[in-house]
Motif scaffolding. Structure first.
Motif, PDB file in Angstrom:
ATOM      1  N   ARG A  97       4.213  -9.346  -3.362  1.00 60.99           N
ATOM      2  CA  ARG A  97       3.073  -8.956  -4.198  1.00 60.99           C
ATOM      3  C   ARG A  97       2.527 -10.164  -4.955  1.00 60.99           C
ATOM      4  N   ARG A 104       3.649   8.140  -5.983  1.00 62.92           N
ATOM      5  CA  ARG A 104       2.946   6.897  -6.313  1.00 62.92           C
ATOM      6  C   ARG A 104       1.701   7.183  -7.150  1.00 62.92           C
ATOM      7  N   ASP A 112       3.289  -2.762   8.133  1.00 59.63           N
ATOM      8  CA  ASP A 112       4.672  -3.239   7.954  1.00 59.63           C
ATOM      9  C   ASP A 112       5.531  -2.944   9.189  1.00 59.63           C
TER      10      ASP A 112
HETATM   11  O1  CDP Z   1       7.018  -0.369  -3.963  1.00 55.65           O
HETATM   12  P1  CDP Z   1       6.506  -0.231  -2.564  1.00 55.65           P
HETATM   13  O2  CDP Z   1       7.501   0.384  -1.651  1.00 55.65           O
HETATM   14  O3  CDP Z   1       5.161   0.414  -2.504  1.00 55.65           O
HETATM   15  O4  CDP Z   1       6.193  -1.709  -2.035  1.00 55.65           O
HETATM   16  P2  CDP Z   1       7.021  -3.053  -2.236  1.00 55.65           P
HETATM   17  O5  CDP Z   1       8.449  -2.829  -1.918  1.00 55.65           O
HETATM   18  O6  CDP Z   1       6.671  -3.637  -3.560  1.00 55.65           O
HETATM   19  O7  CDP Z   1       6.420  -3.978  -1.088  1.00 55.65           O
HETATM   20  C1  CDP Z   1       5.051  -4.342  -1.028  1.00 55.65           C
HETATM   21  C2  CDP Z   1       4.780  -4.892   0.359  1.00 55.65           C
HETATM   22  O8  CDP Z   1       5.534  -6.101   0.519  1.00 55.65           O
HETATM   23  C3  CDP Z   1       5.225  -4.010   1.519  1.00 55.65           C
HETATM   24  O9  CDP Z   1       4.206  -3.104   1.930  1.00 55.65           O
HETATM   25  C4  CDP Z   1       5.577  -5.021   2.596  1.00 55.65           C
HETATM   26  O10 CDP Z   1       4.447  -5.396   3.338  1.00 55.65           O
HETATM   27  C5  CDP Z   1       6.020  -6.230   1.839  1.00 55.65           C
HETATM   28  N1  CDP Z   1       7.472  -6.416   1.844  1.00 55.65           N
HETATM   29  C6  CDP Z   1       8.076  -6.960   2.965  1.00 55.65           C
HETATM   30  O11 CDP Z   1       7.409  -7.210   3.958  1.00 55.65           O
HETATM   31  N2  CDP Z   1       9.418  -7.213   2.975  1.00 55.65           N
HETATM   32  C7  CDP Z   1      10.167  -6.929   1.915  1.00 55.65           C
HETATM   33  N3  CDP Z   1      11.464  -7.211   1.951  1.00 55.65           N
HETATM   34  C8  CDP Z   1       9.593  -6.342   0.771  1.00 55.65           C
HETATM   35  C9  CDP Z   1       8.229  -6.085   0.760  1.00 55.65           C
END
Ligand code: CDP
Length: 210
Positions: A39, A143, A166
């Motif tokens: 992010r 959310r 993703d």
């Molecule tokens: O909280 P939420 O599950 O909505 O999202 P997040 O865990 O903050 O992750 C945001 C975005 O970062 C995800 O949609 C993935 O594209 C990316 N991400 C990733 O690719 N690999 C990770 N280990 C964590 C996040």
């Protein structure tokens, strides 16, 4: 005490963060929300490119990422989430963030990381792996409540777009590790979901004799 890693993966807003925090607190492990890394890179890349993300610049930002960058107040917004999933598909961005996450995962005293690729790429040797899911509608409602006034349809579309990106990307796609415990939180209260996760981690901890 030696290293003990809890890897928690799954789609957006499934409850990973809540479960990860509770598990970390219960066992006294360090906790890393890896989504924040993506992010932070995403919003900076978006700002610098005036709305257009340049993949090379995003990779450079990932190499320069500083702990203070994770304190930006707008990292939880839908805009930051979308930007995160765009930069997360850039191999150079993921490569730049790899070592820090690997080291965090294997630190002495135990660690919990939540993300998309923790059990598959960052720490395939994790002693405990969870893949947390919930129905699209339940995730969108959770959310929406977190973000405040946003419309449910908008939040649902946002989550589905991110999940699709993703899951489809060529590098470290969102995927349940073969040895992960699947935890569907659709019909579970927070307490019940945390209870199941804690029981599972405790059983893995005892099995490892740590
Ligand atoms: O909280 P939420 O599950 O909505 O999202 P997040 O865990 O903050 O992750 C945001 C975005 O970062 C995800 O949609 C993935 O594209 C990316 N991400 C990733 O690719 N690999 C990770 N280990 C964590 C996040």
């Amino acid at each position: 005490m030696s290293a003990f890693t809890v890897a928690i993966d799954g789609p957006a807003a499934a409850g990973k963060g809540t479960i990860a925090r509770a598990v970390a607190e219960r066992f006294g492990f360090a906790f890393l929300d890896t989504g924040l890394l993506y992010r932070a890179v995403g919003v900076q890349a978006l700002d610098d490119g005036r709305g257009v993300i340049d993949p090379h610049w995003a990779a450079e930002l990932a190499r320069r990422l500083d702990p203070d960058d994770l304190k930006r107040p707008d990292l939880r917004t839908a805009r930051a989430g979308q930007a995160a999933s765009r930069v997360a598909a850039v191999p150079g961005v993921r490569a730049a963030l790899l070592d820090f996450q690997k080291r965090f995962a294997r630190q002495e005293g135990g660690a919990v990381l939540d993300g998309r690729d923790i059990g598959t790429v960052i720490c395939p040797e994790a002693e405990a792996k969870l893949f947390v899911t919930a129905s699209d509608e339940v995730r969108a409602e959770r959310r929406r409540a977190e973000l405040g006034a946003a419309s449910l349809e908008q939040v649902l579309a946002d989550l589905r777009a991110r999940d699709a990106r993703d899951a489809a990307r060529g590098v470290a796609p969102m995927l349940a590790a073969a040895d992960a415990l699947l935890l569907d939180t659709t019909d579970l209260s927070i307490d019940a979901a945390v209870g199941e996760a804690v029981a599972y981690v405790a059983s893995r901890h005892e099995a490892g004799g740590a």
